[in-house]
Design a protein around this motif. Structure first.
Motif, mmCIF file in Angstrom:
data_model
loop_
_atom_site.group_PDB
_atom_site.id
_atom_site.type_symbol
_atom_site.label_atom_id
_atom_site.label_comp_id
_atom_site.label_asym_id
_atom_site.label_seq_id
_atom_site.Cartn_x
_atom_site.Cartn_y
_atom_site.Cartn_z
ATOM 1 N N GLY A 5 0.815 -1.205 0.000
ATOM 2 C CA GLY A 5 0.000 0.000 0.000
ATOM 3 C C GLY A 5 0.846 1.251 0.000
ATOM 4 N N TYR A 6 0.200 2.363 0.271
ATOM 5 C CA TYR A 6 0.878 3.650 0.441
ATOM 6 C C TYR A 6 0.539 4.157 1.846
ATOM 7 N N ALA A 7 1.555 4.644 2.555
ATOM 8 C CA ALA A 7 1.357 5.064 3.938
ATOM 9 C C ALA A 7 2.080 6.361 4.237
ATOM 10 N N ALA A 8 1.546 7.071 5.239
ATOM 11 C CA ALA A 8 2.257 8.199 5.840
ATOM 12 C C ALA A 8 3.003 7.680 7.052
ATOM 13 N N GLN A 9 4.281 7.995 7.147
ATOM 14 C CA GLN A 9 5.094 7.505 8.262
ATOM 15 C C GLN A 9 5.036 8.436 9.469
ATOM 16 N N GLN A 10 4.637 9.677 9.253
ATOM 17 C CA GLN A 10 4.484 10.642 10.337
ATOM 18 C C GLN A 10 3.566 11.763 9.864
ATOM 19 N N ALA A 11 3.176 12.624 10.790
ATOM 20 C CA ALA A 11 2.227 13.693 10.458
ATOM 21 C C ALA A 11 2.754 14.578 9.346
ATOM 22 N N LEU A 15 2.970 10.455 1.347
ATOM 23 C CA LEU A 15 2.691 9.025 1.364
ATOM 24 C C LEU A 15 3.693 8.315 0.461
ATOM 25 N N LYS A 16 4.179 7.180 0.945
ATOM 26 C CA LYS A 16 5.151 6.388 0.189
ATOM 27 C C LYS A 16 4.736 4.926 0.218
ATOM 28 N N CYS A 37 -10.100 3.057 -4.683
ATOM 29 C CA CYS A 37 -10.327 3.672 -3.374
ATOM 30 C C CYS A 37 -10.424 5.183 -3.537
ATOM 31 N N GLY A 38 -11.518 5.765 -3.073
ATOM 32 C CA GLY A 38 -11.690 7.203 -3.151
ATOM 33 C C GLY A 38 -10.811 7.935 -2.146
ATOM 34 N N ILE A 39 -10.503 9.188 -2.457
ATOM 35 C CA ILE A 39 -9.776 10.060 -1.530
ATOM 36 C C ILE A 39 -10.787 10.978 -0.866
ATOM 37 N N CYS A 40 -10.914 10.856 0.441
ATOM 38 C CA CYS A 40 -11.820 11.677 1.227
ATOM 39 C C CYS A 40 -11.009 12.757 1.945
ATOM 40 N N HIS A 41 -11.632 13.919 2.188
ATOM 41 C CA HIS A 41 -10.925 14.970 2.923
ATOM 42 C C HIS A 41 -10.506 14.475 4.303
ATOM 43 N N THR A 42 -11.254 13.520 4.852
ATOM 44 C CA THR A 42 -10.879 12.916 6.130
ATOM 45 C C THR A 42 -9.478 12.310 6.070
ATOM 46 N N ASP A 43 -9.130 11.716 4.923
ATOM 47 C CA ASP A 43 -7.790 11.129 4.778
ATOM 48 C C ASP A 43 -6.719 12.182 5.041
ATOM 49 N N ILE A 44 -6.951 13.376 4.526
ATOM 50 C CA ILE A 44 -5.966 14.450 4.676
ATOM 51 C C ILE A 44 -5.915 14.928 6.125
ATOM 52 N N HIS A 45 -7.086 15.089 6.739
ATOM 53 C CA HIS A 45 -7.121 15.460 8.157
ATOM 54 C C HIS A 45 -6.335 14.450 8.994
ATOM 55 N N GLN A 46 -6.538 13.168 8.715
ATOM 56 C CA GLN A 46 -5.890 12.120 9.513
ATOM 57 C C GLN A 46 -4.386 12.047 9.241
ATOM 58 N N VAL A 47 -3.996 12.107 7.979
ATOM 59 C CA VAL A 47 -2.571 12.064 7.640
ATOM 60 C C VAL A 47 -1.836 13.220 8.303
ATOM 61 N N ILE A 325 -1.983 5.491 -8.011
ATOM 62 C CA ILE A 325 -1.636 5.776 -6.625
ATOM 63 C C ILE A 325 -0.358 6.605 -6.504
ATOM 64 N N GLN A 326 0.484 6.561 -7.530
ATOM 65 C CA GLN A 326 1.723 7.329 -7.500
ATOM 66 C C GLN A 326 1.477 8.844 -7.509
ATOM 67 N N LYS A 327 0.241 9.262 -7.828
ATOM 68 C CA LYS A 327 -0.067 10.694 -7.859
ATOM 69 C C LYS A 327 -0.856 11.163 -6.642
ATOM 70 N N VAL A 328 -0.922 10.323 -5.604
ATOM 71 C CA VAL A 328 -1.735 10.677 -4.445
ATOM 72 C C VAL A 328 -1.238 11.945 -3.761
ATOM 73 N N ASN A 329 0.068 12.139 -3.709
ATOM 74 C CA ASN A 329 0.595 13.334 -3.037
ATOM 75 C C ASN A 329 0.322 14.613 -3.829
ATOM 76 N N GLU A 330 0.102 14.483 -5.131
ATOM 77 C CA GLU A 330 -0.309 15.629 -5.941
ATOM 78 C C GLU A 330 -1.797 15.918 -5.743
ATOM 79 N N ALA A 331 -2.564 14.879 -5.449
ATOM 80 C CA ALA A 331 -4.014 15.040 -5.312
ATOM 81 C C ALA A 331 -4.394 15.764 -4.022
#
Length: 352
Positions: A5-11, A15-16, A37-47, A325-331
């Motif tokens: 998958g792709y994960a955030a390692q810290q706040a 995502l890598k 898998c959709g990208i929800c604004h909640t994902d950004i709040h949590q990351v 998924i490689q463009k998630v950080n741009e999204a």
């Protein structure tokens, strides 16, 4: 079970790619090969740990659609190759009042979140849909109707049910005037669902930029509420006491008192977004017309399946931009800037 998958390692970290293990499937479990898998604004709040409860490494994602790969020996609802979905939670206590009523999202003991949560054993971390596989109890799996495109169905598991639940609970129907604040990932689903319920639906936005798109989705009216105070005053006076129901989809701070003034006698404003800061509220905004200010969060499993079947019947799906998924950080910054029409969806098959 090894998963990629792709994960955030810290706040606030990008995502890598991340390899991890999911629990071995049990007798009641379904193994899902995730397709989208959709990208929800909640994902950004949590990351970004904006709500102060984030655990890392974190694999976000709770708008999951895929194909059943494997079922446990006691699974009766699903078979291999079924199209299924997983929403915002994957378990609950199953014993409290809300759970027994099919309102697992309000579980007194807290639902087990699809990611950034802990399983009922109190130890196993949950990880989300920015990955290629997930293991979930069959009672928390949804069936995706065949006529819904799988990629466009993914956001229904959060954005769709977040709007469907309050529209149904507060009885959007013919003759009712419904206002939707914001035409983003949530708002555009609210317009489509309210229109299918034959309510009069209006969009309240900060500009007229999305007016034509909203009308194509079924909006009857579109109002721009500019930021300058004089223009705002004129706009609000025009609509004072007009709506029976307003749904506020915004996760940024706005003046709730101004919007409450747009409600008719016994009208209701439902908050479904979660701003970072507290919002001031004047009692007069409520008592002057017996108005109600309420909140709502997603829906239970039964209602979510009902929503999917409703969308199938009315040919409703999310408007999306599909990305690898490689463009998630741009999204992510584009979501924050409302630069998407209207929901990003990750093609998780790009992980291979």
């Amino acid at each position: 079970m090894k998963v990629l998958g792709y994960a955030a390692q810290q706040a606030k970290a990008p995502l890598k790619q991340y390899s991890f293990e999911r629990r071995e499937p049990g007798d009641n479990d379904v193994v899902v090969d995730i397709q989208y898998c959709g990208i929800c604004h909640t994902d950004i709040h949590q990351v970004n740990n904006e709500w102060g409860s984030s655990m890392y490494p974190m694999v976000p994602g709770h708008e999951i659609v895929g194909i059943v790969k494997e079922v446990g020996s006691k699974v009766v609802r699903y078979t291999v190759d079924d199209k299924v979905g997983v929403g915002c939670f994957v378990d609950s206590c199953r014993k409290c009042g809300p759970c027994l009523k099919g309102l697992e999202q309000y579980c007194v003991n807290g639902p087990t979140l699809t990611y950034n949560g802990v399983e009922r054993d109190g130890q196993t971390r949950t990880q989300g849909g920015y990955s290629n596989k997930i293991v979930v109890d069959e009672n928390y799996i949804l069936r995706i109707p065949d006529n819904l495109p799988m990629d466009r169905a993914a956001p229904l598991l959060c954005a769709g049910i977040t709007m469907y639940s309050p529209l149904m609970h507060w009885k959007a129907s013919p003759g009712k005037k419904v206002g939707i604040i914001g035409l983003g990932g949530l708002g555009h689903m609210g317009v489509k669902i309210a229109h299918a319920l034959d309510a009069e639906v209006s969009v309240l936005s900060h500009s007229l930029r999305k007016q034509d798109e909203a009308k194509k989705m079924g909006a009857d009216k579109f109002y721009a509420v500019p930021t300058s105070s004089s223009s705002v005053q004129e706009s609000f006076e025009q609509l004072e006491g007009y709506f029976d129901l307003i749904i506020n989809t915004l996760s940024v701070e706005i003046d709730w008192n101004r919007y409450l003034s747009l409600l008719a006698l016994d009208g209701t404003m439902v908050v479904v977004g979660l701003p970072e800061k507290e919002t001031p509220l004047n009692a007069s905004s409520l008592i002057n017309a017996r108005r109600s200010l309420v909140g709502s969060v997603i829906g239970g499993i039964r209602e979510t399946q009902e929503m999917l079947d409703f969308c199938s019947k009315h040919n409703i799906a999310s408007d999306i931009e599909l990305i690898p998924i490689q463009k998630v950080n741009e999204a992510y910054p584009r979501v924050i800037n409302s630069d998407v029409r209207y929901r990003f969806v990750i093609d998780t098959q790009s992980l291979d």
